[in-house]
Scaffold this motif. Structure first.
Motif, mmCIF file in Angstrom:
data_model
loop_
_atom_site.group_PDB
_atom_site.id
_atom_site.type_symbol
_atom_site.label_atom_id
_atom_site.label_comp_id
_atom_site.label_asym_id
_atom_site.label_seq_id
_atom_site.Cartn_x
_atom_site.Cartn_y
_atom_site.Cartn_z
ATOM 1 N N GLN A 184 -8.117 -2.326 -3.609
ATOM 2 C CA GLN A 184 -7.360 -2.415 -2.366
ATOM 3 C C GLN A 184 -5.865 -2.567 -2.624
ATOM 4 O O GLN A 184 -5.033 -2.033 -1.870
ATOM 5 C CB GLN A 184 -7.884 -3.591 -1.521
ATOM 6 C CG GLN A 184 -9.338 -3.429 -1.101
ATOM 7 C CD GLN A 184 -9.619 -2.087 -0.451
ATOM 8 O OE1 GLN A 184 -8.886 -1.647 0.426
ATOM 9 N NE2 GLN A 184 -10.688 -1.419 -0.891
ATOM 10 N N LEU A 185 -5.513 -3.272 -3.694
ATOM 11 C CA LEU A 185 -4.101 -3.445 -4.033
ATOM 12 C C LEU A 185 -3.475 -2.102 -4.412
ATOM 13 O O LEU A 185 -2.325 -1.820 -4.054
ATOM 14 C CB LEU A 185 -3.957 -4.455 -5.164
ATOM 15 C CG LEU A 185 -2.542 -4.943 -5.469
ATOM 16 C CD1 LEU A 185 -1.947 -5.681 -4.261
ATOM 17 C CD2 LEU A 185 -2.543 -5.864 -6.693
ATOM 18 N N MET A 186 -4.212 -1.263 -5.128
ATOM 19 C CA MET A 186 -3.689 0.049 -5.499
ATOM 20 C C MET A 186 -3.483 0.923 -4.265
ATOM 21 O O MET A 186 -2.450 1.597 -4.127
ATOM 22 C CB MET A 186 -4.633 0.743 -6.482
ATOM 23 C CG MET A 186 -4.205 2.163 -6.863
ATOM 24 S SD MET A 186 -2.543 2.272 -7.574
ATOM 25 C CE MET A 186 -2.860 1.683 -9.241
ATOM 26 N N VAL A 187 -4.444 0.923 -3.351
ATOM 27 C CA VAL A 187 -4.300 1.721 -2.132
ATOM 28 C C VAL A 187 -3.066 1.265 -1.349
ATOM 29 O O VAL A 187 -2.272 2.086 -0.866
ATOM 30 C CB VAL A 187 -5.575 1.625 -1.264
ATOM 31 C CG1 VAL A 187 -5.339 2.225 0.121
ATOM 32 C CG2 VAL A 187 -6.731 2.333 -1.953
ATOM 33 N N GLY A 188 -2.875 -0.045 -1.223
ATOM 34 C CA GLY A 188 -1.696 -0.557 -0.528
ATOM 35 C C GLY A 188 -0.404 -0.212 -1.240
ATOM 36 O O GLY A 188 0.613 0.085 -0.596
ATOM 37 N N THR A 189 -0.443 -0.233 -2.572
ATOM 38 C CA THR A 189 0.748 0.108 -3.350
ATOM 39 C C THR A 189 1.146 1.564 -3.127
ATOM 40 O O THR A 189 2.337 1.878 -2.993
ATOM 41 C CB THR A 189 0.490 -0.146 -4.844
ATOM 42 O OG1 THR A 189 0.189 -1.537 -5.051
ATOM 43 C CG2 THR A 189 1.708 0.221 -5.678
ATOM 44 N N LEU A 190 0.179 2.456 -3.067
ATOM 45 C CA LEU A 190 0.486 3.870 -2.840
ATOM 46 C C LEU A 190 1.073 4.093 -1.448
ATOM 47 O O LEU A 190 1.959 4.945 -1.258
ATOM 48 C CB LEU A 190 -0.772 4.714 -3.030
ATOM 49 C CG LEU A 190 -1.307 4.794 -4.464
ATOM 50 C CD1 LEU A 190 -2.623 5.567 -4.503
ATOM 51 C CD2 LEU A 190 -0.287 5.437 -5.403
ATOM 52 N N ILE A 191 0.608 3.322 -0.467
ATOM 53 C CA ILE A 191 1.172 3.436 0.884
ATOM 54 C C ILE A 191 2.645 3.047 0.882
ATOM 55 O O ILE A 191 3.491 3.698 1.507
ATOM 56 C CB ILE A 191 0.381 2.556 1.877
ATOM 57 C CG1 ILE A 191 -1.030 3.106 2.075
ATOM 58 C CG2 ILE A 191 1.114 2.455 3.216
ATOM 59 C CD1 ILE A 191 -1.938 2.200 2.873
ATOM 60 N N ASP A 192 2.978 1.975 0.161
ATOM 61 C CA ASP A 192 4.342 1.426 0.168
ATOM 62 C C ASP A 192 5.188 1.905 -1.012
ATOM 63 O O ASP A 192 6.290 1.394 -1.231
ATOM 64 C CB ASP A 192 4.285 -0.109 0.139
ATOM 65 C CG ASP A 192 3.592 -0.692 1.364
ATOM 66 O OD1 ASP A 192 3.646 -0.049 2.420
ATOM 67 O OD2 ASP A 192 2.992 -1.773 1.238
ATOM 68 N N TYR A 193 4.667 2.870 -1.755
ATOM 69 C CA TYR A 193 5.278 3.214 -3.042
ATOM 70 C C TYR A 193 6.763 3.541 -2.925
ATOM 71 O O TYR A 193 7.569 3.148 -3.772
ATOM 72 C CB TYR A 193 4.525 4.393 -3.664
ATOM 73 C CG TYR A 193 4.870 4.657 -5.110
ATOM 74 C CD1 TYR A 193 4.912 3.624 -6.035
ATOM 75 C CD2 TYR A 193 5.152 5.937 -5.550
ATOM 76 C CE1 TYR A 193 5.223 3.858 -7.362
ATOM 77 C CE2 TYR A 193 5.465 6.188 -6.883
ATOM 78 C CZ TYR A 193 5.496 5.148 -7.781
ATOM 79 O OH TYR A 193 5.801 5.380 -9.085
ATOM 80 N N GLY A 194 7.159 4.206 -1.869
ATOM 81 C CA GLY A 194 8.548 4.629 -1.757
ATOM 82 C C GLY A 194 9.532 3.505 -1.488
ATOM 83 O O GLY A 194 10.748 3.678 -1.687
ATOM 84 N N VAL A 195 9.034 2.359 -1.039
ATOM 85 C CA VAL A 195 9.948 1.253 -0.700
ATOM 86 C C VAL A 195 9.792 0.054 -1.630
ATOM 87 O O VAL A 195 10.524 -0.930 -1.497
ATOM 88 C CB VAL A 195 9.732 0.804 0.759
ATOM 89 C CG1 VAL A 195 10.070 1.946 1.713
ATOM 90 C CG2 VAL A 195 8.312 0.316 0.984
#
Length: 325
Positions: free
Chosen positions: A174-185
């Motif tokens: 779940q942490l990886m999925v969230g990281t990819l969502i916010d990756y640009g910021v």
């Protein structure tokens, strides 16, 4: 995103599944080659990640190395946005790290920079850390040295390595999925090298229980090596693994501790009964340590399923005074 996923054991499977569930395009899965296994130890067995990727209809590659120009060209040809790595098992050359447009992200099972290396969960339990967790890290050439993008924590308490591995696998997914969502910021944070520790691969020679250690250390040792490779002792030439244990009070000689004592009996309350390290102190398999005692909760004989203490004792009575090797 177009993702190359790289992982091998059960720990990595939830991350692969979470990427699919989040509608990312996993263009290829890289995993360790099939190895001899099965009941006879001869049949080639695919990694858990290989099996799940096949079920999902994803192309799977399992090179023995990524050092050749041919393998590196094949990897780059997928034109991935990012590679997601979770317990893959091979060192990634610089050409692999540079191939995806946004590099390679790793799901690492510790709170970096503590416990870099091969066995972070085992070492955290064995060291008595109160908490552990997962770090999402931007990979670079060093061993788990890259800048950190996200972390999550969980208490260790009395969990075994096996239990923590399952928990951290889900947290990491779940942490990886969230990281990819916010990756640009997200703003990568460099690791503090002064705080770094190394989680060396578990050597099977570590698994034998050393009874000349404090009781709490022995319990951590047992839980840290459970279920694999399993801490063990020897009894009558038989190797017995201990998969879970607890620290217990030293027994008293012939006393009913639940019975109240009159004043004139108080001086006759039996004293605590110690013993030499490794000595069985009672019929409940209380075992003397350097200081205090432990009692196994789950055990496993060679070639047998794990069993609770009562089941073990029904088939393996251990007399007080027995010294375990």
């Amino acid at each position: 995103m177009r993702i190359i996923f790289m992982g091998s054991p059960d720990f990595a499977v939830p991350t692969l599944q979470a990427l699919i569930d989040a509608a990312h395009e996993v263009v290829c899965v890289y995993t360790q080659p099939p190895r001899p296994g099965g009941r006879r130890g001869k049949e080639l067995t695919q990694t858990p990640v290989h099996q799940r990727a096949s079920d999902l209809g994803i192309d799977v590659r399992h090179p023995k190395s990524l050092k050749s120009a041919e393998e590196q060209e094949a990897f780059a040809a997928f034109d991935a946005d990012v590679a997601v790595v979770a317990a893959y098992g091979l060192i990634l050359p610089q050409a692999i790290l540079d191939a995806p447009a946004h590099g390679c992200l790793n799901v690492h099972a510790s709170i970096l920079p503590r416990w870099r290396g091969a066995a972070p969960i085992h070492r955290a339990v064995m060291a008595g850390d109160p908490v552990t967790g997962v770090t999402i890290m931007q990979m670079e050439a060093g061993l788990d040295t890259g800048p950190m993008l996200a972390t999550a924590r969980t208490p260790i308490e009395d969990k075994t390595t096996g239990e923590l591995t399952e928990e951290l696998a889900e947290i990491g997914a779940q942490l990886m999925v969230g990281t990819l969502i916010d990756y640009g910021v997200l703003h990568p944070m460099a690791q503090d090298e002064r705080q770094a520790t190394y989680a060396a691969k578990i050597d099977k020679a570590e698994a034998r229980i050393d009874w000349d250690r404090p009781a709490q250390e022995i319990v951590r040792h047992i839980h840290g090596l459970s279920p694999f490779p399993g801490a063990w002792f020897e009894m009558d030439g038989m190797r017995v693994k201990v998969l879970r244990a607890q620290v217990v009070p030293l027994p008293r000689e012939g006393a009913d501790l639940g019975q109240s004592k009159s004043d004139d009996q108080a001086d006759r309350v039996p004293r605590l009964r110690g013993g030499s390290p490794g000595e069985v102190l009672d019929e409940r398999l209380t075992i003397a340590c350097k200081d205090g005692a432990i009692r196994p909760i789950e055990l496993q004989r060679a070639g047998k399923p794990k069993m609770d203490l009562d089941t073990f004792l029904r088939g393996n009575a251990v007399a007080p005074g027995t010294v375990l090797g």
